[in-house]
Every structure is written in structure tokens, then in C-alpha cells.
Scaffold this active site. Structure first.
Site, PDB file in Angstrom:
ATOM      1  N   GLU A 145      -6.388   3.432  -6.449  1.00  0.00           N
ATOM      2  CA  GLU A 145      -7.994   3.548  -4.873  1.00  0.00           C
ATOM      3  C   GLU A 145      -8.375   4.870  -5.463  1.00  0.00           C
ATOM      4  O   GLU A 145      -7.365   6.256  -5.664  1.00  0.00           O
ATOM      5  CB  GLU A 145      -7.587   3.496  -3.699  1.00  0.00           C
ATOM      6  CG  GLU A 145      -9.171   3.688  -2.983  1.00  0.00           C
ATOM      7  CD  GLU A 145      -8.747   4.147  -1.710  1.00  0.00           C
ATOM      8  OE1 GLU A 145      -9.569   3.741  -0.714  1.00  0.00           O
ATOM      9  OE2 GLU A 145      -8.366   4.636  -1.126  1.00  0.00           O
ATOM     10  N   HIS A 151     -10.755  -3.484   3.688  1.00  0.00           N
ATOM     11  CA  HIS A 151     -10.953  -3.734   4.923  1.00  0.00           C
ATOM     12  C   HIS A 151     -11.400  -2.124   5.403  1.00  0.00           C
ATOM     13  O   HIS A 151     -11.886  -1.233   6.084  1.00  0.00           O
ATOM     14  CB  HIS A 151     -10.297  -3.333   5.655  1.00  0.00           C
ATOM     15  CG  HIS A 151      -9.048  -1.823   4.322  1.00  0.00           C
ATOM     16  ND1 HIS A 151      -8.425  -1.776   2.561  1.00  0.00           N
ATOM     17  CD2 HIS A 151      -8.348  -0.434   5.314  1.00  0.00           C
ATOM     18  CE1 HIS A 151      -8.335  -0.825   2.284  1.00  0.00           C
ATOM     19  NE2 HIS A 151      -8.059   0.224   4.118  1.00  0.00           N
ATOM     20  N   ASP A 152     -12.401  -1.681   4.062  1.00  0.00           N
ATOM     21  CA  ASP A 152     -13.062  -0.433   4.497  1.00  0.00           C
ATOM     22  C   ASP A 152     -14.622   0.402   3.919  1.00  0.00           C
ATOM     23  O   ASP A 152     -15.494   0.840   4.521  1.00  0.00           O
ATOM     24  CB  ASP A 152     -12.758   0.912   3.067  1.00  0.00           C
ATOM     25  CG  ASP A 152     -11.049   1.096   3.286  1.00  0.00           C
ATOM     26  OD1 ASP A 152     -10.813   2.065   4.228  1.00  0.00           O
ATOM     27  OD2 ASP A 152     -11.076   2.012   2.507  1.00  0.00           O
ATOM     28  N   ASP A 162       0.884  -1.038   0.383  1.00  0.00           N
ATOM     29  CA  ASP A 162      -0.429  -0.214   0.015  1.00  0.00           C
ATOM     30  C   ASP A 162       1.021   1.678   0.158  1.00  0.00           C
ATOM     31  O   ASP A 162       1.902   1.578   0.753  1.00  0.00           O
ATOM     32  CB  ASP A 162      -0.762   0.255   1.616  1.00  0.00           C
ATOM     33  CG  ASP A 162      -2.207   0.225   1.092  1.00  0.00           C
ATOM     34  OD1 ASP A 162      -2.341   1.359   0.469  1.00  0.00           O
ATOM     35  OD2 ASP A 162      -3.237  -0.587   1.369  1.00  0.00           O
ATOM     36  N   ASP A 220      -3.050   4.817  -2.170  1.00  0.00           N
ATOM     37  CA  ASP A 220      -4.387   5.066  -1.350  1.00  0.00           C
ATOM     38  C   ASP A 220      -4.625   6.408  -2.008  1.00  0.00           C
ATOM     39  O   ASP A 220      -4.543   7.277  -2.206  1.00  0.00           O
ATOM     40  CB  ASP A 220      -3.662   4.925  -0.327  1.00  0.00           C
ATOM     41  CG  ASP A 220      -4.671   5.322   1.180  1.00  0.00           C
ATOM     42  OD1 ASP A 220      -5.662   4.245   1.256  1.00  0.00           O
ATOM     43  OD2 ASP A 220      -4.919   6.527   1.978  1.00  0.00           O
TER      44      ASP A 220
HETATM   45  C1  NOJ Z   1      -8.361   4.747   2.239  1.00  0.00           C
HETATM   46  C2  NOJ Z   1      -8.234   3.399   2.785  1.00  0.00           C
HETATM   47  O1  NOJ Z   1      -8.385   2.787   2.312  1.00  0.00           O
HETATM   48  C3  NOJ Z   1      -9.073   4.089   4.339  1.00  0.00           C
HETATM   49  O2  NOJ Z   1      -8.894   2.600   5.354  1.00  0.00           O
HETATM   50  C4  NOJ Z   1      -7.849   5.336   4.899  1.00  0.00           C
HETATM   51  O3  NOJ Z   1      -9.184   4.937   6.030  1.00  0.00           O
HETATM   52  C5  NOJ Z   1      -8.188   6.295   3.934  1.00  0.00           C
HETATM   53  N1  NOJ Z   1      -7.513   6.234   2.285  1.00  0.00           N
HETATM   54  C6  NOJ Z   1      -7.798   7.603   4.406  1.00  0.00           C
HETATM   55  O4  NOJ Z   1      -5.253   6.864   4.614  1.00  0.00           O
END
Ligand code: NOJ
Length: 572
Positions: A250, A322-323, A100, A196
Site C-alpha cells: 500500500e 475498507h478505507d 495483510d 500496509d
Molecule cells: C492503511 C490501512 O488500510 C488502514 O485501514 C489503516 O488504518 C492504516 N493503514 C494504518 O494501519
């Protein structure tokens, strides 16, 4: 010209959020010792690579997405040497490894920030975005997007939590740092990066005020796809191209039109993007703003990306990470747990793109219900609870948290039915979902019809078929509220994937061009196979079956079937 290798197209990935994956050193926290011991399991799924959510030193305000050292491993997870052992063994086993790359922001405990806040004339003073007067932007995670720093006597921008100050990517020195970090990991042998919130790294000059009536996202028009984004991305791409590496970005809130600029043409800087459209079939922007699940919305999002990228770019395919809360609890049914878990697998793995499976998804882990907001640990969960709908009853606010919290995807992986689900020998850092006695890897290994084994079958089937990897995508009956039906075709071969999202039996229409065609049933999620063929199906697997005549087109709750046809679509 793109000289880049496209090995990633044939792959599928497994995502590890290490803290909750497997505890190898007995302290209740997942780590790289645990990962090392589970590499055979990961390989056995049929995936070809691992994406590690951040493993770096971090104060954990956002569990690793607030990095205080980009070139080391968090002591809770191991050491650089242990990481290298994992990397080496993964490579030996034919698994790629991607890291990441979190460079929109650092931790406020990163040495750059500690220096930067000291004053306006030190080498790091312009590494972050400082202002005497804040604008009106909200943060996505915690109140306003500006925090006053007494030491420096100015406000710093943080689009996420207060402890995640945004880097000033307009500063060439910051971009050099990013490239240095990339090289550090590439030189060690990693195969690429998941980047990210990468579409947020360039902010509009002057940081104009946002529209006041758009809470949380009011600044987004000025930091999403900002003015210099493609220049900066090109610089990072150039580093990647020095290696045989790949990049997936992302892209929160990205539209397919803006994603195309990253994925195709002269500004191509990414091999894939994680889009969010299909994660909003039961919510608006964030899972916290819930609405009933709509299959039509899901299908529209799937097909929008499939059609737009066809022949031009490449999709990433995922339903969990994970989000997001667990997908069975959202788009499936915990009552029809096995049926919906398996159907959901086939609903995305066979689309055109590279599938990503999140830890625990392959065994059908579901959302956890905790009793008080104090039991949750995620910064955005707590913020949502304490900021919105304050007039609602506690029950209603907690219900929203049950539906939406990222913590549901961060409970320890359920390996077996022993105490703490085999994740650790001691009390884990976070709650284990009480359903671990039923939902766990060991139990599912023994059951040929488990969700786990269905994931294996899907990944193996995809890998075995050029059609399922490269074939063209076509959706049938997009207005059907119960059935998602899509085709993949390549040369003489077509696959038809039929997924029922209904809790009751439903009738399935057969597309005109399939009437009278004979297809092989390659996969189905009812152990007895399609109803009419009942007990003889397993013996007859891969025999020619006339879909229409044999099955009367009825699908049971959350039934899925994958058929293969060899003749041409329009052959008479
Ligand atoms: C995206 C990540 O997947 C998430 O877990 C994170 O909280 C935010 N970006 C900020 O880095």
C-alpha cells in the site's frame, strides 16, 4: 534478475474485511466460519484469490490494523485451525490467499511494546521510536504524532492512532521479526502479502521538524520513501522469493515516480502497489476534504499509472476497499444505481493490471448515513469530525462525514432481505445499511442484469482474453468531461471500452482509427443493449456490429459498452 512467477497478472482478487463479511457463529461479528461458508460464492464471482484484511488478535483501536499478536487469529474471528480450514478449502478451489502484513506499527498492547515501555535497557527497548522531546509531526489519525508514556518517561512516535506505536525498522532485530512473521504465514501456505503503508517504514535520521503549514501530513516528507526503505524492502523481498509468493504494497500519497522504484529495476521489491491518485477525483488527499467529482482528474490518474508502468511494472486496479467510502456514492449516482455501478466496474476491471473487488462492491453497496458522530466507530472519522471545521454547523460537519467516512465501507455485507441482511441472526456489531432490502446478494443472483452479474461478466471476459490481461492501454479523448474511453490491444485484437460518467444522454465521438470498423459488442449495461439495436441485441450478442452506423454515438446515463475488434488498428 527477477525469477519470480507472474501468476498474479492473470488473477483478480476479492478483499475481505472479515468483521463485516458474514457471521458464522451467531455473535453478530463476521468471522472465518462465515468466510468458509461463502467460499463458493466468492469463487462464483470469477476471482482467483482473496486478500484478508488483518485477522490477527487486536484491541481494534483501528479494527485490526493495530496488531497485538502477529501469529494468531483474533478469537472473535476464529482460531488458527479455522483459518487453516479456510486456507485449505480456498486452495482446493483454486483460490490464492494473501494476508495483510502491518509492520509500520503494532498495537500498544503488543508484548513488544509492553516490554519496550518498561525502560531503556531491555531487549525490546529499541523496537519503537522513543524520544525525550517530540518533533512537530502530526499524526494522520489522532492529534500530534507523539504520546508521552509515563512508565518509560519518554514520548513514542505514532503516525496513526495513539494505540499504534511505530516500529523502529532501523533496528535489525525488528526486521528479523518481520521476516519471521512472513515465514510463519508462508510456511502455513499463504500465497503472499498486502503490505500496509509500507512506504512509511523507514524514517529520516534525526526526525526533522516538518513544515508547520501542512496539517496532518507535515512529517510525511521525512517518513515516506525514507532513506533505507529499499534496503529493508529488499530483505523482505528475499524472504518472499524463497516461496512462490507475491507482494503488493500500500503506497499512500505515492507518486508514480517513487512507486517505480518499488516496482521495477534493481530496487524492485513489490509486484504491485496500491496507489491513491485515482481515489482523489472528488477530494484532496482524504475524502474528508471534499470537492466535486471530476472525471478529467480520474482519467488523468488512471492513465498516468497505466502509461508509466506499461511494459515495466504491473498495476493494481481498485475502486473500493475498507478505507474509502462506497464508489457509487462517490463517482457514480445512487439514482442511476445499477447503471453507474456496472459502468464503474468496467471502467477499472479492463485496464492493465490485477483487479481487486472489495466485499459488497460487487452488489453495489452504497454509503450509510448515521445521525450522530457517536454512531460512527472509525478512529479517523471521529478525529476528522472533532479536529477540523469546528466552526461549521453540525449538519455540515456530519454531511462531510457521510461523504467521507471509512465506516461506509464497513457496514455488514447485505446477503438477503431477511433481518440484519442475512449477515447475522443477531444484532450485528455495526449498523446495516437500511437499503439492504433492495441491495442484496440474493436479489441480485436472480436478476441477470444485476450489478453482481455484471461483475461476473466483466471478470469472466477479462479472464478469457489475453488482450484484456496483457494488452497495451491507450486512452482516447482525455479532455472529454463525460466519457472515459480506453483501448486494450494485443496482436490482432483490440477492445474499446466506452464509459459514460454523465447523468444525461451524451454524444460519443469515435476515434479516427475506428471509423468504419466493425466490432462485436461484448458487454453493455443497458439490458436492451445499445438503443438502436434494441430488442434483438441479446439474440445477436457477439454478432458483428458497425458501431458508428448502428448507434449514432449516443450514450444514455452511465452507459458502458465494451467492443472487440479483430482487425489491426491501422489496417486499411
Ligand atoms: C492503511 C490501512 O488500510 C488502514 O485501514 C489503516 O488504518 C492504516 N493503514 C494504518 O494501519
Amino acid at each position: 534478475m527477477e525469477l519470480h512467477n507472474d501468476w498474479y497478472k492473470r488473477m483478480s482478487f476479492y478483499q475481505i474485511w472479515v468483521r463485516s463479511f458474514a457471521d458464522g457463529n451467531g455473535d453478530g461479528i463476521g468471522d472465518l466460519y462465515g468466510v468458509y461458508d461463502k467460499l463458493e460464492y466468492i469463487k462464483s464471482l470469477g476471482v482467483d484469490g482473496i486478500w484478508f484484511s488483518p485477522l490477527y488478535p487486536s484491541p481494534n483501536a483501528d479494527y485490526g490494523y493495530d496488531i497485538s499478536d502477529y501469529r494468531d487469529i483474533h478469537p472473535e474471528y476464529g482460531t488458527l485451525e479455522q483459518f487453516q480450514k479456510v486456507l485449505h478449502k480456498a486452495h482446493e478451489m483454486g483460490l490464492k490467499v494473501i494476508m495483510d502484513l502491518v509492520v509500520n506499527h503494532t498495537s500498544d498492547e503488543h508484548p513488544w511494546f509492553l516490554e519496550s515501555r518498561k525502560g531503556r535497557d531491555n531487549p525490546y527497548s529499541d523496537y519503537y521510536i522513543w524520544r525525550d522531546k517530540p518533533n512537530n509531526w502530526d499524526s494522520l489519525f489522532e492529534g500530534k504524532a507523539w504520546e508521552y508514556d509515563k512508565v518509560r518517561g519518554q514520548y513514542y512516535l505514532h503516525i496513526f492512532a495513539k494505540k499504534q506505536p511505530d516500529l523502529n525498522m532501523d533496528n535489525p532485530k525488528v526486521r528479523e521479526e518481520v521476516k519471521g512473521i512472513m515465514r510463519f504465514w508462508l510456511d502455513m501456505g499463504v500465497d503472499g502479502f498486502r503490505e500496509d503503508v509500507i512506504n512509511f517504514i523507514s524514517k529520516k535520521e534525526g526526525l526533522p521538524n516538518g513544515l508547520p503549514f501542512l496539517p496532518a501530513v507535515n512529517g510525511m516528507p521525512y517518513y515516506k520513501d525514507g532513506p533505507h526503505i529499499h534496503e529493508y524492502m529488499a530483505e523482505f523481498r528475499a524472504v518472499c522469493m524463497e516461496y512462490d509468493c507475491f507482494q503488493i504494497g500500500e503506497g499512500p500519497m505515492t507518486t508514480v515516480q517513487s512507486a517505480m522504484k518499488y516496482l521495477t529495476g534493481p530496487t524492485k521489491s513489490l509486484d504491485m502497489m496500491f496507489s491513491f491518485d485515482h481515489m482523489m477525483a472528488d477530494c484532496i488527499y482524504t475524502e474528508y476534504v471534499h470537492r466535486p467529482f471530476s472525471l478529467i482528474k480520474l482519467k488523468k490518474a488512471f492513465s498516468r499509472w497505466q502509461y508509466a508502468l506499461a511494459g515495466k511494472g504491473w498495476n493494481s486496479l481498485y475502486l473500493e476497499n475498507h478505507d474509502h467510502p462506497r464508489i457509487i456514492s462517490r463517482y457514480g449516482s445512487t439514482h442511476y444505481w445499477r447503471e453507474s455501478g456496472t459502468m464503474l466496474a468496467a471502467s477499472f476491471i479492463f485496464q492493465q493490471g490485477t483487479p481487486f473487488i472489495y466485499q459488497g462492491q460487487e452488489i453495489g453497496m452504497t454509503n450509510i448515513r448515521l445521525h450522530s458522530i457517536d454512531d460512527y466507530v472509525d478512529v479517523s472519522t471521529k478525529n476528522n469530525y472533532h479536529t477540523y471545521h469546528l466552526k461549521d454547523t453540525i449538519e455540515r460537519r456530519l454531511k462531510r462525514i457521510h461523504l467521507s467516512s471509512r465506516d461506509s465501507s464497513r457496514t455488514p455485507v447485505q446477503w438477503d432481505s431477511s433481518p440484519y441482511a442475512g449477515f447475522s441472526k443477531v444484532q450485528p456489531w455495526f449498523y446495516v445499511n437500511p437499503n439492504y432490502r433492495k441491495i442484496n446478494v440474493a436479489a441480485e443472483e436472480k436478476d441477470p442484469d444485476s450489478i453482481l452479474n455484471f461483475y461476473r461478466k466483466c471478470l469472466a471476459l477479462r479472464k478469457s482474453s489475453k488482450t484484456l490481461i496483457y494488452g497495451a492501454y491507450k486512452e482516447y479523448f482525455p479532455k472529454d468531461p463525460n466519457i472515459y474511453m480506453y483501448e486494450r490491444s494485443y496482436g490482432e485484437v483490440r477492445y474499446l471500452i466506452i464509459c459514460s460518467f454523465a447523468r444525461l444522454p451524451v454524444k460519443v465521438r469515435i476515434p479516427q482509427n475506428y471509423v468504419g470498423k466493425k466490432g462485436q459488442l461484448m458487454l453493455s449495461n443497458y439490458p436492451d443493449g445499445p438503443q438502436v439495436m434494441a430488442d434483438s441485441l441479446r439474440k445477436r450478442a457477439h454478432q458483428e456490429v458497425n458501431m458508428l452506423a448502428a448507434e449514432h454515438g449516443m450514450f444514455r446515463p452511465y452507459e458502458v459498452r465494451v467492443y472487440r475488434f479483430r482487425e489491426r488498428a491501422r489496417e486499411k
